[in-house]
Each structure stands twice: as C-alpha cells, then as structure tokens.
Motif scaffolding. Sequence first.
Motif, short mmCIF file in Angstrom:
data_model
loop_
_atom_site.label_atom_id
_atom_site.label_comp_id
_atom_site.label_asym_id
_atom_site.label_seq_id
_atom_site.Cartn_x
_atom_site.Cartn_y
_atom_site.Cartn_z
N SER A 97 -29.22 48.27 51.58
CA SER A 97 -29.00 48.93 52.87
C SER A 97 -27.67 49.67 52.94
O SER A 97 -27.43 50.42 53.89
N PHE A 98 -26.78 49.49 51.94
CA PHE A 98 -25.48 50.16 51.94
C PHE A 98 -25.62 51.60 51.46
O PHE A 98 -26.66 52.00 50.91
N VAL A 99 -24.56 52.36 51.65
CA VAL A 99 -24.60 53.80 51.36
C VAL A 99 -24.84 54.07 49.87
O VAL A 99 -25.54 55.00 49.51
N PHE B 75 -24.33 48.53 44.84
CA PHE B 75 -24.36 47.22 45.48
C PHE B 75 -25.46 46.34 44.91
O PHE B 75 -25.28 45.12 44.75
N VAL B 76 -26.61 46.92 44.57
CA VAL B 76 -27.67 46.16 43.93
C VAL B 76 -27.21 45.67 42.56
O VAL B 76 -27.49 44.54 42.15
N SER B 77 -26.47 46.51 41.84
CA SER B 77 -25.94 46.12 40.53
C SER B 77 -24.97 44.95 40.66
O SER B 77 -25.00 44.01 39.86
N GLN C 267 -22.78 41.55 59.78
CA GLN C 267 -21.74 42.57 60.05
C GLN C 267 -21.92 43.80 59.15
O GLN C 267 -21.55 44.89 59.52
N GLN C 268 -22.48 43.60 57.96
CA GLN C 268 -22.79 44.68 57.03
C GLN C 268 -21.62 45.63 56.77
O GLN C 268 -21.72 46.85 56.90
#
Length: 422
Positions: free
Chosen positions: A48-50, A55-57, A107-108
């Motif tokens: 869900s991040f930009v 982030f998946v890595s 909070q993401q």
Amino acid sequence: MPLLTRKTVIKMLTILKNHTLQTLASANCFATLGMSLFNIILLTYAKSFVQPKLFVSIVSIATIAPYALNVIMGDLADRTTAKATWLIGTKLGQALLYFGLALIINQQTVLSFTIVVTLNVLATLLGNYGGSLFNVIVQKRLVAADRQQAFGINQSVGTLMAPVGQSLGVLIIAVTHNYALAGVINGVTFLLAAACLFIGYPTIMTSVAASKQPSLNTIWQLAKRAIEQTTQLPAISFLGIIMLLNILAMSVDTVLNLYFITAAPKFGLPYATAILLTNLVFVVGSVLGGVSRRTWLDQLSFCQLTLLTTIAIGSVYLGLLLWPNINLILLTQFVTAFCTGKLDPKMYALFTATVTPNLTGTVLGLVSTTVTIGAPAGSIGLVLLYNLIGPQLAFTVAVGLAGIIMLWLWTANHLKYLKKRP
C-alpha cells in the motif's frame, strides 16, 4: 506406489494418539494460523506504500533474516531448564508483541512500518527459540522410530493452517481494510496456542538438565560427526549444498511476492489471491509429503532426495523464465513442497538420533544458522537483480544456482565413492 498405504494410515493414527504430539500440534495449529494471517497482511500493508516493490522486498527479507540467528536461539534453548514453561512463555511473548503492533500499524507511515517490521522480527525470533525447545521435547518424549513422522505431522498441521490464516487475512482486508484487527486476531491465536500448551503441560514436561555448554569448536565437531553420520556427505559439502538450496527455496516466496505485483492482473487474479493460491498448493504438497510413508521418495537416499528437491525448486524458476503460466507455477510449487515435506522431517529425525538432548538445540541451531545465514544475502541479491535489472536475469541466476548445487552434490558423492575404493 500410493501416497498413503493402509500400514501408513494405521501408523499415523497410532502416533496421533500420542498426547505429547497432540499438545504440541494443537499449539502449532493456532500459532501458524496467526503467523500466516499476519504475513499476508504485512505484504498487503507493504504494497500500500508509494514504492511497493521496495517495501515488499523489505518485508520478504525481514521474514527470512531471523533464521540466521538460530544458533543463538538453540544455545538459549539448551541452557533453559524449564523447557515446557518457557515454550509457553514464547507464545505469550508473541501475543504481547502483536497486540502492541496492532496499536500503531494503521498509521501507515514509514516510522510505523519500521516498528511493525521490527516487532514482527522479534516475534519470529521468539518462535525460533520455541522451535528449539520443541525439538528437545520431541527428542525426549518420542521414540526414535516415531520422530520423523511426528516432525512431519506437526509440520503438516502448521502447513494446513497456513491457507486458513491467509484466507482470513485476505477477508479482513477486503471487508474491513483494518490492519490493526489482524494484529489483534494474531495476538489472540498465540494466546490460544499458550492455552493448549498450558492444558497439556504434563505431556510436554522434560527432565533434560541444562549443562555447561562446550566450546564452539567442540560444538562444530559434534555437528560435523552428526552431519556425516546422517547424510553420508562431508560436513562442509553438506552445509554448502543446503545453504545454496536454502537460498533458492527461501527466495521463491520473495520472488513470487514481487512477480505477482505485475503478473497477477495478467493472470486475471488479484494480488492477494495469487499469493494465496500458490501458498495453498504448497500446503497441499507439503502435507502429503510430510504425512505419507513408503512412497517412491522414501526409498531414495538422502543425497538422491536432496538432488530431486533441487531439481524441483529449479523448475519453479525455469518455468518463470521460459513459460510464465499460473498453472505451471502451481504445479512446480506442488512438486517442490512434496519434496521438502519429505526432506526436512527426515533430516531433523536423523539428527535427533545422533545428538544428545542437552546439546540438541545448539547443534541443530548451528546447522540451521550455517545453512540459513546466506538466505537473506541471496534473497537481497535476487531482489536487487529483479528490481534494478529485471526479472529475467534474476530467474536465470536462480536456475544457474540450481545447476551449481546439482554439480556440487554429484561431485561430493563421486569423491565419497572414490575414497571407499581400496
């Protein structure tokens, strides 16, 4: 030869009546339910991040990295006298970590992401410490002839619960979009795991006294002797081969997590569903491999089974390289899972037959750390190739690595037979 013969079913039903296995497997059932639920939630959260690939890595590598510290967790387990009590404590600790994680995950922000991943790593370390305690309890309370199938059944119980947790995670995100709820549910599952262990406490108590740990050199000599007795391979060759194989095996999830970001829509599937399908097929294969006996694979030597497992894992990457197709991905995942479902329990059962109970955690931890320590580096390398240059090069390198493993295994076997000649 059928996967499940009548004798196999009777033997499995007999082992399932063992109260120690019932207690440990029921706890593992709830723990795996929560862990698998949160793993897919964490991947979806990272996506869900930009910069989803970055982030998946990070999540994929952070999931693997704690296993490089297994020698420390094993040493702690061997130094622990009240093993059953501390096994319960690990589940309570994991529950607290996930309850704390639930307070901040929604909070993401980059900071909250960092804290969430850190808490998840700590929870994994606690789980690995508990795993070392589990090995000693099985070693002490089950006879040697039953250990391989007991390890396989326990592994299969956990594996069966993985898709349930993943499905629940997908459902939670689809219906509520609430990551914190997943953290709370995960905490509850670990409380239930602790409750199972508490209720069955008399069945998992052990009388293994902690003793002064030998030097690292002595531990290595013990591990070396156990490896060579178990695998009929030189210790260095075994560790090197299994390390490379582990890099390939543990990188499959990382690669597929990245691959499905763009490939899942081409297959007409949502991202989470594509991951769920591959994990579900892996579960079925792993369970069949773990609980079945007297199959063709059971007649193979350890080296032959390792070779077949290498070919199976290499075929996953070869399929992604040459014939990207969801059905082929699922098929190769199934074959890989069935082979590893045979290889892992057999290896642990053989090791517990050659190592004394007061050193089981340390020796197995040393072996586990040695073969796992390269996995994060290998995963990072494949991830960097995938992200910076392209998936085709990453898949090609992985196939080449499988070839190196097969060549090394053949060479080690060949030299072994040459040494036996007069």
